[in-house]
Scaffold this motif. Structure first.
Motif, mmCIF file in Angstrom:
data_model
loop_
_atom_site.group_PDB
_atom_site.id
_atom_site.type_symbol
_atom_site.label_atom_id
_atom_site.label_comp_id
_atom_site.label_asym_id
_atom_site.label_seq_id
_atom_site.Cartn_x
_atom_site.Cartn_y
_atom_site.Cartn_z
ATOM 1 N N ASP A 166 2.276 1.824 -3.413
ATOM 2 C CA ASP A 166 1.281 2.431 -4.302
ATOM 3 C C ASP A 166 1.086 3.912 -3.983
ATOM 4 O O ASP A 166 0.975 4.747 -4.887
ATOM 5 C CB ASP A 166 -0.057 1.700 -4.186
ATOM 6 N N GLN A 167 1.046 4.242 -2.687
ATOM 7 C CA GLN A 167 0.906 5.640 -2.279
ATOM 8 C C GLN A 167 2.096 6.462 -2.755
ATOM 9 O O GLN A 167 1.933 7.566 -3.276
ATOM 10 C CB GLN A 167 0.777 5.736 -0.755
ATOM 11 N N ARG B 75 0.840 -1.203 0.000
ATOM 12 C CA ARG B 75 0.000 0.000 0.000
ATOM 13 C C ARG B 75 0.875 1.254 0.000
ATOM 14 O O ARG B 75 0.626 2.201 -0.735
ATOM 15 C CB ARG B 75 -0.946 -0.010 1.188
ATOM 16 N N ALA C 284 -8.330 8.467 2.321
ATOM 17 C CA ALA C 284 -9.278 7.417 1.958
ATOM 18 C C ALA C 284 -10.162 7.028 3.129
ATOM 19 O O ALA C 284 -11.343 6.730 2.945
ATOM 20 C CB ALA C 284 -8.538 6.189 1.432
ATOM 21 N N ASP D 190 -3.249 10.521 3.118
ATOM 22 C CA ASP D 190 -4.156 9.622 2.414
ATOM 23 C C ASP D 190 -5.488 9.746 3.120
ATOM 24 O O ASP D 190 -5.656 9.274 4.234
ATOM 25 C CB ASP D 190 -3.648 8.185 2.453
ATOM 26 N N ILE E 104 -4.738 9.995 -1.957
ATOM 27 C CA ILE E 104 -3.657 10.905 -1.568
ATOM 28 C C ILE E 104 -4.028 12.328 -1.971
ATOM 29 O O ILE E 104 -4.498 12.574 -3.079
ATOM 30 C CB ILE E 104 -2.332 10.520 -2.251
ATOM 31 N N ILE F 118 -7.276 4.275 -1.913
ATOM 32 C CA ILE F 118 -6.212 5.270 -1.744
ATOM 33 C C ILE F 118 -6.716 6.614 -2.254
ATOM 34 O O ILE F 118 -7.268 6.695 -3.343
ATOM 35 C CB ILE F 118 -4.928 4.871 -2.511
#
Length: 132
Positions: free
Chosen positions: A29-30, A26, A101, A99, A79, A77
């Motif tokens: 990906d962020q 994660r 989310a 983030d 951001i 996600i």
């Protein structure tokens, strides 16, 4: 566009990089999204005047007008980077990121006051003088 960032953003980014390097998918990906956003900001030819799908003025701004940069939908996600363009430009200053989310609108409820505090600290640290 020339970019600088606050110590608050630097701390957040360093931790994100640490988690990504440790193998957290994660966080990886962020970090990919954050890097793409920083590249987008760097590629700006001039300060924004109007909102775009990627870069929008934050309506909840406090003393200073700040902008938020976001990315296309990514499940789980969200951001957001909050940026400030000093009146004497450049550089564009990345104030902080998160983030959101799982935070929703709580993030935006504090953007104005938080941005003002980070801008004041940035100006003090960079010898930018009094905060207007």
């Amino acid at each position: 566009m020339l970019i600088d960032w606050s110590s608050e953003f630097d701390t957040w980014l360093t931790e994100l990089e640490r988690r990504a390097a440790a193998g957290h998918s994660r966080a990886h990906d962020q970090l990919d999204l954050v890097n793409a956003m920083l590249e987008y900001l760097q590629d700006l030819k001039e300060p924004p005047v109007n909102d775009t799908p990627t870069l929008r003025r934050v309506r909840q701004s406090g003393r200073h007008q700040v902008w938020r940069i976001s990315h296309p939908f990514r499940d789980g996600i969200a951001i957001r980077l909050i940026v400030w363009l000093p009146p004497d430009e450049p550089p564009l200053i990345v104030l902080f990121g998160n983030d959101m989310a799982h935070m929703g609108d709580v993030f935006y409820n504090s953007v104005g006051s938080r941005a003002d505090q980070v801008i004041a600290a940035y100006l003090k640290l960079t010898d930018g003088g009094d905060d207007e």
